[in-house]
Design an enzyme around this catalytic site. Structure first.
Site: not given
Length: 390
Positions: A281, A365, A367
Site C-alpha cells: 500500500c 493488502h 494480509e
C-alpha cells in the site's frame, strides 16, 4: 455535488454529513457526539467493519459503508488492526441493531462512544457512493448532536476549508513512537491469536511503521520471521542497528509524496546496501517514489474486499482487499522495474518488482482483515527469500 440543503434539520435528525459544497445529508447520529472533518470515501466490504475502522490507513477519512448491515455482529477486542479507531466516522444505511454474534462483547454504538468516533445512520449510501464515483471524494464534516442542533453554515465552511489529503503527511501521526518487538501469529477459531509464536531462529524483518495493520505483522510471524517494528521516521542507521535480514514497508494514510520527503532517502539507502524489501500500500507507493516513479491522487480510490487483481507472471486472478486513494503511475516506472500485478477494475498498477535488486511491492493488502486470503503467499515469498537469520 448537489444543491445545498436548507440548514433546518428534519424532525428526528440527530446527525448530518455536510460537504464542502454546502450539501447537508441528514440522518440519525450514534456513537460519540461532536464533529469531525476529513475526506469522504466509500468501502464495499461485506464484513470487517471493526477492522476497517481501526485501519490506520483511514486516518483523515469518513467511511461510507455500502453494505447495509453494519453493527449486526457487534464488536470485540480481537477484530482490531490498531489500538484505537483511526477513521473519523462511519456512514451507514440501516439503524444499528443489537448484535447477534457469539463473539460480540460490546454494541457498536458503545464502542464508538468509548473511542470518540461518530456514526450516522439512515443515509442513502448508494446515492452517496454514486456521487463520489462521479465527482470524486469530497471533503466533509460528520456531526452528531442528540438535540439535533447544528450550524450548517459553519460546518460547510469547515469542510470547504479543510486542505484535503493531497500534500498531507499523516504517517507520523499514526506511527509507533518507538521500536518494539512483535511475536504473535494468526487468529484461529477457538484458539484466538497464536501468542508468542515467532520462530526465534527465523530471519529478522524490520517493519517500518507508516501506519501498519497488526495482521501484517501476524502474517510475517506466521511465515517464519522474527519482527521488529520501527517508527515511520526511523533513519537508515536506526533500521540497520537492528541488523535486519529484510525490511518491510507498511501501509499507511496520507499522500506518499509528503511522507516520501523523509522515507524515500531511507529506502534508497536500504536498496543501495542490497537489503531485501517488501512494501504494501503506502509502502508500495514509497518504493515507487524511491526508484524514480511518480504517484498521483486517484479520482475515488479503491476501498473494499472484492478487488480482482491479475498476476502478470501466470495470468492468475487474485481477489484482494484494497484501501488506497493514491497510486503509482505505471507509465513512470524506470527500466529496472516491471509491473507484476494490475487491477482488473481500472488497469491501475497493483504490484511491481525490481529486476536488479531484491525489492517488490503490492498496492493491495495481502494480509486482508477484512478480505480474502488469496495473497498470503506474498509473505511466504518474502520471508522465504531471506534465508535463516544470523
Amino acid at each position: 455535488m448537489a444543491e445545498p440543503t436548507p440548514a433546518r434539520a428534519p424532525n428526528g435528525a440527530t446527525g448530518v454529513l455536510v460537504l464542502g459544497d454546502g450539501t447537508a445529508i441528514w440522518g440519525k447520529g450514534f456513537g460519540a457526539e461532536g464533529a469531525a472533518v476529513g475526506e469522504v470515501c466509500f468501502n464495499t466490504a461485506m464484513t470487517g467493519y471493526q477492522e476497517v475502522m481501526t485501519d490506520p490507513s483511514y486516518a483523515g477519512q469518513i467511511i461510507n459503508f455500502t453494505f447495509p448491515h453494519i453493527g449486526n455482529v457487534g464488536t470485540n477486542s480481537e477484530d482490531v488492526e490498531a489500538q484505537n479507531p483511526h477513521a473519523l466516522g462511519m456512514v451507514v444505511r440501516e439503524d444499528v441493531t443489537d448484535p447477534s454474534n457469539f463473539r460480540s462483547v460490546q454494541h457498536l454504538d458503545q464502542w464508538l462512544k468509548v473511542n470518540g468516533r461518530i456514526g450516522l445512520s439512515g443515509i442513502d449510501t448508494r446515492a452517496l457512493t454514486r456521487a463520489i464515483r462521479i465527482h470524486g471524494a469530497p471533503n466533509g464534516v460528520i456531526a452528531h448532536n442528540a438535540a439535533g442542533v447544528f450550524d450548517i453554515a459553519a460546518l460547510s465552511a469547515q469542510a470547504r476549508d479543510w486542505p484535503g489529503l493531497e500534500g498531507m503527511d499523516l504517517a507520523k501521526d499514526v506511527s509507533a513512537l518507538q521500536s518494539y518487538k512483535w511475536d504473535d501469529g494468526l487468529w484461529t477459531l477457538g484458539e484466538g491469536y497464536a501468542m508468542h509464536s515467532a520462530n526465534p531462529e527465523g530471519p529478522h524483518v524490520v517493519a517500518i511503521d507508516y501506519g501498519l495493520k497488526r495482521n501484517i505483522l501476524r502474517n510475517l510471524v506466521a511465515a517464519g520471521a522474527r519482527v521488529t517494528v520501527v517508527p515511520a521516521t526511523a533513519t537508515f542507521d536506526d533500521v540497520m542497528a537492528h541488523q535486519p535480514d529484510g525490511v518491510f514497508l507498511s501501509n499507511g494514510p496520507g499522500d506518499p509524496a509528503a511522507t516520501g520527503e523523509y522515507a524515500v532517502p531511507v529506502i534508497r539507502q536500504l536498496m543501495e546496501v542490497g537489503k531485501p524489501i517488501f512494501g504494501i500500500c503506502l509502502g508500495h507507493q514509497l518504493l515507487g517514489l524511491a526508484i524514480g516513479a511518480k504517484t498521483f491522487k486517484m479520482h475515488q480510490g479503491h476501498r473494499g474486499a472484492n478487488h480482482p487483481v491479475k498476476r502478470s507472471a501466470d495470468g492468475r486472478v487474485e481477489i484482494t482487499s484494497m484501501n488506497h486513494g493514491f497510486a503509482v503511475d505505471a507509465e513512470t516506472l524506470p527500466a529496472n522495474a516491471r509491473a507484476t500485478h494490475v487491477s482488473l477494475f481500472d488497469g491501475s498498477l497493483a504490484g511491481l518488482e525490481l529486476t536488479d535488486k531484491p525489492a517488490f511491492s503490492v498496492q493491495y493488502h495481502p494480509e486482508a482483515s477484512p478480505g480474502p486470503q488469496d495473497s498470503h503467499y506474498l509473505f511466504e515469498q518474502f520471508v522465504g527469500q531471506l534465508g535463516k537469520g544470523e
